[in-house]
Design a protein around this motif. Structure first.
Motif, PDB file in Angstrom:
ATOM      1  N   GLY A  14      14.734  -4.840 -12.719  1.00  0.00           N
ATOM      2  CA  GLY A  14      13.190  -4.862 -13.190  1.00  0.00           C
ATOM      3  C   GLY A  14      12.577  -4.087 -12.386  1.00  0.00           C
ATOM      4  O   GLY A  14      11.788  -4.088 -12.516  1.00  0.00           O
ATOM      5  N   PHE A  15      12.465  -4.061 -11.082  1.00  0.00           N
ATOM      6  CA  PHE A  15      11.494  -4.080 -10.262  1.00  0.00           C
ATOM      7  C   PHE A  15      11.595  -2.626  -8.831  1.00  0.00           C
ATOM      8  O   PHE A  15      12.316  -2.725  -8.470  1.00  0.00           O
ATOM      9  N   SER A  16      10.706  -1.661  -9.724  1.00  0.00           N
ATOM     10  CA  SER A  16      10.706  -0.467  -9.624  1.00  0.00           C
ATOM     11  C   SER A  16       9.465   0.010  -9.504  1.00  0.00           C
ATOM     12  O   SER A  16       9.387   1.428  -9.400  1.00  0.00           O
ATOM     13  N   ASP A  17       8.624  -1.019  -9.810  1.00  0.00           N
ATOM     14  CA  ASP A  17       7.087  -0.099  -9.809  1.00  0.00           C
ATOM     15  C   ASP A  17       6.019  -0.742  -8.766  1.00  0.00           C
ATOM     16  O   ASP A  17       6.442  -1.738  -8.825  1.00  0.00           O
ATOM     17  N   PRO A  18       5.285  -0.467  -8.548  1.00  0.00           N
ATOM     18  CA  PRO A  18       4.142  -1.579  -7.757  1.00  0.00           C
ATOM     19  C   PRO A  18       3.726  -2.638  -8.266  1.00  0.00           C
ATOM     20  O   PRO A  18       3.753  -3.885  -7.137  1.00  0.00           O
TER      21      PRO A  18
ATOM     22  N   PHE B 291      -7.365   3.921  -0.679  1.00  0.00           N
ATOM     23  CA  PHE B 291      -6.194   3.284  -1.292  1.00  0.00           C
ATOM     24  C   PHE B 291      -6.988   1.456  -1.598  1.00  0.00           C
ATOM     25  O   PHE B 291      -8.160   1.966  -1.606  1.00  0.00           O
ATOM     26  N   SER B 292      -6.119   1.353  -3.003  1.00  0.00           N
ATOM     27  CA  SER B 292      -7.051   0.466  -4.383  1.00  0.00           C
ATOM     28  C   SER B 292      -6.757  -1.790  -3.790  1.00  0.00           C
ATOM     29  O   SER B 292      -5.754  -1.182  -2.549  1.00  0.00           O
TER      30      SER B 292
ATOM     31  N   SER C 217       1.166  -1.359   0.205  1.00  0.00           N
ATOM     32  CA  SER C 217      -0.302   0.170   0.640  1.00  0.00           C
ATOM     33  C   SER C 217       1.002   1.399   0.032  1.00  0.00           C
ATOM     34  O   SER C 217       0.182   2.145  -0.453  1.00  0.00           O
ATOM     35  N   PHE C 218       1.978   1.073   0.542  1.00  0.00           N
ATOM     36  CA  PHE C 218       3.124   2.477   0.597  1.00  0.00           C
ATOM     37  C   PHE C 218       3.475   3.333  -1.125  1.00  0.00           C
ATOM     38  O   PHE C 218       3.502   3.649  -1.469  1.00  0.00           O
ATOM     39  N   GLY C 219       3.068   2.094  -2.116  1.00  0.00           N
ATOM     40  CA  GLY C 219       3.177   2.417  -3.571  1.00  0.00           C
ATOM     41  C   GLY C 219       2.044   3.800  -3.896  1.00  0.00           C
ATOM     42  O   GLY C 219       3.033   4.730  -4.215  1.00  0.00           O
ATOM     43  N   THR C 220       1.029   3.312  -2.920  1.00  0.00           N
ATOM     44  CA  THR C 220       0.147   4.271  -4.023  1.00  0.00           C
ATOM     45  C   THR C 220       0.650   5.430  -3.001  1.00  0.00           C
ATOM     46  O   THR C 220       0.113   6.623  -3.583  1.00  0.00           O
ATOM     47  N   LEU C 221       0.926   5.119  -1.729  1.00  0.00           N
ATOM     48  CA  LEU C 221       0.835   6.431  -0.291  1.00  0.00           C
ATOM     49  C   LEU C 221       1.717   7.520  -1.611  1.00  0.00           C
ATOM     50  O   LEU C 221       2.163   8.893  -1.690  1.00  0.00           O
ATOM     51  N   PHE C 222       3.081   6.552  -1.874  1.00  0.00           N
ATOM     52  CA  PHE C 222       4.560   7.526  -2.146  1.00  0.00           C
ATOM     53  C   PHE C 222       4.143   8.076  -3.245  1.00  0.00           C
ATOM     54  O   PHE C 222       4.870   9.065  -3.581  1.00  0.00           O
TER      55      PHE C 222
ATOM     56  N   PHE D  18      10.308   2.895  -1.079  1.00  0.00           N
ATOM     57  CA  PHE D  18       9.484   2.071  -1.399  1.00  0.00           C
ATOM     58  C   PHE D  18       9.481   0.888  -1.683  1.00  0.00           C
ATOM     59  O   PHE D  18       9.610   0.013  -1.430  1.00  0.00           O
ATOM     60  N   ILE D  19      10.946   0.787  -2.624  1.00  0.00           N
ATOM     61  CA  ILE D  19      11.282   0.136  -3.124  1.00  0.00           C
ATOM     62  C   ILE D  19      12.693  -0.478  -1.814  1.00  0.00           C
ATOM     63  O   ILE D  19      11.911  -2.089  -2.029  1.00  0.00           O
TER      64      ILE D  19
END
Length: 396
Positions: free
Chosen positions: A383-387, A234-235, A213-218, A328-329
């Motif tokens: 390659g892991f840099s997005d939610p 948050f979705s 959920s921190f992905g959406t927050l940040f 977040f990452i």
């Protein structure tokens, strides 16, 4: 104000230079609920902070130690215990040298510090004097203790109740040099930190989904830092598990840590050996089942561990990133490494004490090295840099 010289045992100590390094600081600090009950276990500690990890001290503390007036035997011991780094700066000037057993050379046979016994607490390097305590006075007056200390985890795990916070009067000799905090960061610090803790403590959702959920927050905070964090919606995060792909990433990460770190590299090496010529999904399922049986409250244990860590580290205001998404990452990387190592390393163990020993050693690396920056960079390189991509990776 200068501290007085005093005589203790075989030494006359002039502490005149201490005032140029530290400033006495006393006031009301925000602390976790366990803090009042913390006390060092001393020689009974299984994971003593006097061995097994690199300890760096600043230049002023190095020369303060080498300016002490003492007997020749103590002078030689000090000279042999602190070595200037090859690439040194004012803040990272020297390291503590270990003996052949991996212990600090100032440690006595009884497990106590000879420097402390001889001179008192005042002259100890700040990392030795306060560890595992972490007083902060830049963003806010806060103090907690590190997850790299087994006593901290024992106190955290005494009950399943969520962590609460209180204020208490504390006094420290703080370094005169404190990092500069912008007015913008200072304004949003408390509300954002409260939101982070609230998200992690929300037991209505699995812990991994709280982390994600921190992905959406940040993402929202990077777009508009002035937004009220508590107003962000948050979705739902879909379940997306691919054990073999996650294992392959963990293996690649592990090989980097094996080459570049101590105990964390050893842990990754142990786990890699477990998966030689076996069905990855089947073995991980067995390990996970055992883990959940012996630690049925494992999500609560890790929840409290992460909350204590983000409070200790002033997350998400660490000093190495330019945006919240990098934090977040790093958080996802932290969760992934802890989850992957603990599930597998507990496969032949069966007690909470075993789990505490594993988590303590992991956090010796996480909290006191460049782990967070390194894992963030490694994740990006892989390659892991997005939610979305992180969601597929860390749901293990």
């Amino acid at each position: 104000m200068f501290l007085k010289s005093y005589y203790q045992g075989d030494v006359t100590l002039s502490t005149k230079g201490i005032s140029s390094v530290y400033k006495p600081t006393k006031g009301m600090f925000k602390v976790p609920d366990y803090y009042r009950r913390f006390s060092c276990k001393g020689s009974s500690c299984r994971n003593t902070c006097c061995s097994g990890w690199q300890v760096i001290i600043p230049m002023k503390e190095y020369f303060l130690l080498h300016g002490l007036e003492c007997k020749k035997s103590m002078r030689e011991r000090i000279d042999n215990s602190f070595k200037p780094l090859v690439s040194r700066t004012e803040n990272r000037y020297a390291e503590i040298v270990f003996d052949y057993t991996g212990h600090c050379k100032m440690l006595t046979k009884e497990g106590y510090c000879s420097l402390h016994q001889t001179f008192g607490e005042t002259v100890l390097p700040s990392v030795c004097r306060y560890f595992p305590r972490g007083p902060r006075i830049d963003f806010a007056w806060e103090c907690s203790t590190s997850n790299g200390c087994e006593k901290t985890l024992e106190l955290l795990f005494e009950t399943d109740s969520p962590i609460t916070f209180e204020t208490m009067e504390l006094g420290f000799s703080m370094p005169l040099a404190q990092r500069k905090v912008s007015s913008t960061d200072l304004e949003i610090y408390q509300s954002l930190r409260d939101t982070c803790i609230r998200i992690l403590a929300n037991r209505k959702f699995p812990l991994v989904k709280r982390v994600l959920s921190f992905g959406t927050l940040f993402q929202n905070m990077d777009q508009d830092p002035s937004i009220d964090p508590s107003s962000i919606l948050f979705s739902a995060i879909p379940e997306n598990i691919d054990i073999e792909s996650s294992y392959n990433v963990a293996r690649d990460l592990g090989r980097w840590f094996i080459e570049n770190t101590g105990s964390l590299g050893e842990f990754f090496s142990q786990v890699e050996e477990m998966y030689q010529e076996v069905d990855i999904h089947s073995l991980y399922s067995i390990h996970k089942k055992h883990f959940e049986e012996i630690l049925p409250n494992h999500e609560i244990l890790l929840e409290k561990t992460l909350i204590n860590n983000i409070f200790f580290r002033q997350f998400p205001f660490q000093d190495y990133t330019d945006n919240f998404m990098d934090e977040f990452i790093a958080l996802c990387g932290k969760y992934f490494v802890i989850r992957y190592l603990s599930v597998n390393l507990m496969s032949n163990k069966d007690s909470l004490e075993d789990y505490i020993d594993i988590i303590t050693r992991i956090f010796r690396t996480i909290a006191h090295t460049g782990f967070e920056k390194n894992i963030m960079i490694l994740f990006k390189q892989l390659g892991f840099s997005d939610p979305d991509s992180l969601s597929k990776l860390i749901q293990i």
